[in-house]
Motif scaffolding. Sequence first.
Motif, PDB file in Angstrom:
ATOM      1  N   LYS A 191       0.678  -1.025  -0.122  1.00  0.00           N
ATOM      2  CA  LYS A 191       0.054  -0.052   0.027  1.00  0.00           C
ATOM      3  C   LYS A 191       0.987   1.074   0.004  1.00  0.00           C
ATOM      4  O   LYS A 191       0.630   2.260  -0.761  1.00  0.00           O
ATOM      5  N   GLU A 192       1.731   1.290   0.932  1.00  0.00           N
ATOM      6  CA  GLU A 192       2.520   2.451   1.013  1.00  0.00           C
ATOM      7  C   GLU A 192       3.474   2.438  -0.335  1.00  0.00           C
ATOM      8  O   GLU A 192       3.923   3.775  -0.876  1.00  0.00           O
TER       9      GLU A 192
ATOM     10  N   ARG B  11       1.097   3.931  -3.043  1.00  0.00           N
ATOM     11  CA  ARG B  11       0.903   5.248  -2.952  1.00  0.00           C
ATOM     12  C   ARG B  11       1.964   6.186  -3.369  1.00  0.00           C
ATOM     13  O   ARG B  11       1.710   7.185  -3.960  1.00  0.00           O
ATOM     14  N   SER B  12       3.106   5.856  -2.911  1.00  0.00           N
ATOM     15  CA  SER B  12       4.340   6.590  -3.568  1.00  0.00           C
ATOM     16  C   SER B  12       4.704   6.645  -5.066  1.00  0.00           C
ATOM     17  O   SER B  12       4.873   7.768  -5.588  1.00  0.00           O
TER      18      SER B  12
ATOM     19  N   HIS C 259       2.155   6.312  -7.145  1.00  0.00           N
ATOM     20  CA  HIS C 259       1.044   6.918  -7.572  1.00  0.00           C
ATOM     21  C   HIS C 259       1.491   8.618  -7.829  1.00  0.00           C
ATOM     22  O   HIS C 259       1.080   9.146  -8.509  1.00  0.00           O
TER      23      HIS C 259
ATOM     24  N   TRP D 238      -7.856   6.537  -6.111  1.00  0.00           N
ATOM     25  CA  TRP D 238      -6.841   5.515  -5.694  1.00  0.00           C
ATOM     26  C   TRP D 238      -6.369   5.560  -4.235  1.00  0.00           C
ATOM     27  O   TRP D 238      -6.418   4.218  -3.842  1.00  0.00           O
ATOM     28  N   SER D 239      -6.423   6.360  -3.609  1.00  0.00           N
ATOM     29  CA  SER D 239      -5.954   6.543  -2.210  1.00  0.00           C
ATOM     30  C   SER D 239      -7.090   5.741  -1.393  1.00  0.00           C
ATOM     31  O   SER D 239      -6.764   4.895  -0.412  1.00  0.00           O
TER      32      SER D 239
ATOM     33  N   LEU E  35      -6.898   1.972  -1.846  1.00  0.00           N
ATOM     34  CA  LEU E  35      -5.656   1.354  -1.318  1.00  0.00           C
ATOM     35  C   LEU E  35      -6.023   1.158   0.304  1.00  0.00           C
ATOM     36  O   LEU E  35      -5.481   0.311   0.737  1.00  0.00           O
ATOM     37  N   ASN E  36      -6.335   2.374   1.014  1.00  0.00           N
ATOM     38  CA  ASN E  36      -6.982   2.276   2.289  1.00  0.00           C
ATOM     39  C   ASN E  36      -7.991   1.244   2.347  1.00  0.00           C
ATOM     40  O   ASN E  36      -7.696   0.527   3.583  1.00  0.00           O
TER      41      ASN E  36
END
Length: 583
Positions: free
Chosen positions: A499-500, A503-504, A506, A523-524, A527-528
């Motif tokens: 996930k982390e 996110r990076s 993206h 998108w965030s 992922l959450n």
Amino acid sequence: MDIFDLLTMLGGLSLFLFGMSVMGEALERRAGRQLRSLLGKITGSPVAGLLTGMGVTAVIQSSSATTVMVVGFVNSGLMTLKQAIYVIMGANVGTTVTAWVLSLAGLDSGNLWVKLLKPSSFTPVLALLGVVLYMTGKKDKRRDTGTILLGFATLMFGMETMSKAVAGLGELPGFQQLFVAFRNPVLGVLAGAVLTAVIQSSSASVGILQALAVTGQVSYGAAIPIIMGQNIGTCATAMLSSVGANRNAKRTAMVHLLFNVIGTAVWLSVFCLVRLLLRPGFLEGPASLWGIAVAHSVFNVLCTLLMLPLAGALEALVNRLVPEGKGTEELAKLDERLLWTPAVALERCREVAVEMAGLAVEDLGMGLRSLTAYDPDRAAKLRKNEERIDHYEDILSTYLVKLSASPIISGEDSAQAAKLLKLMGDFERIGDHGVNLLGAAETLGEKEWDLSASAREELKILSGAVEEILGLAQAAFLDNDLGSAVRVEPLEEVVDRLKEEMRSRHIRRMQKGECSLEIGFIWSDVLNDLERVADHCSNIAGCVMEMEHQGMNVHESLREMREGGGEFQRQVAAYGEKYALGK
């Protein structure tokens, strides 16, 4: 008999009823899991049904409680009407055990060994042993055994106190006339039925009759019709419990009533003919405690022998009295009558929770597929599943709270209920995250936005990891599979890292202009949602490990596992390689 004797009698009666209640509840707790196993082996065989009814009722000392359980089983689909008929017949025989135990109070002999059989001789020892077990027992089974002994001692002490207090009634003309009136069979049947319906226990009402027999004014001619009436009065509890139940459950309660009414009508007619034509002398003699126990047993056995060959006709009769209605009836998934048997009720809760878990996992899978290939039919099914999940959560949480508060639930089953309540919340949240993913897919469709090729490829990898961790958590729950439960935590750590990293990545795509800020918000959220699903899977695995190892501190164990390296880190590395995002 003066006012003090009356107060003593009321005190003895109170102790007698209280002791019977406490002993019955402790017996149910002690035999809970064995009871569930026994009931699970019921077949359509008349012998199996009879023995089951006899055994269960002999254990819990109440045919009313057994019949209420049976009504609940039929209402929930755990038992058929035909099976229930045989169990009810057996219950009527099993309930006679109490009268035989109470008849020991009537033993009178100078022989030492006979004296030792009198309750006044051995109940003090049982009470002492019960107190020791109850106060020193750290395990529920030991404390329940102590409670059984204390309940029995209280019951017998109450019986003895009540018998001594009513002994003076035999000298009162009014009391003598009362039992002269009860020699009218119809009045005797009515008296027995009303008394039993009020206290809701034929065993207790027979015990009261035995206590009154010490006055010497209760003849067999009066006692036998009263005993017959007691069998009818015990049907009140089951009839009340069938209110609001489905059709077959109502038929089950009706079977109990008809069994006793028909048996009483037939054998009361025979009793009246024998008394009229043969005039046996013993009917005018005073009834003894053991004599009442014999009469009680003989009557119930005769009723069973009479009705056993007519089980098919009895089933047909109740089907006519409670006819088929229009449409179909749903079986009650969680019937409150099952609370009389916490072990069975807990198993039923687990079955509903398993169905709920399956729907939640299915919803999450459909939500993931919707992100890359939206389908209106799939969306409709997902939302329908979510409604069912919410419904299951409502009924399960309410039912489990009631079950946990039951006075007859064992400590082990209470802990299992608490864990199931916690697990249910995690599965419900997993279903919610599936709905959230569907919402994200619908937003993308409405705005005509597309995920980039890189994002789709990354989502595919993360989806695979989430689906695997869901499968592990579900397997751990369904099969109590500790092997699957242990593998959840390493994979959960990998999902957190994915996930982390995603996110990076993206953010870097947005900086290069390959993705918009608006899609970035969606998108965030996606992922959450997926990361939280993995968290819920971790909670589920932890609960399963706690269920299997009572007293285990799961959080402490997981912390030690993480810090200890070794196998945990090896699994993290293996999952990390399996679900690597690439360059």
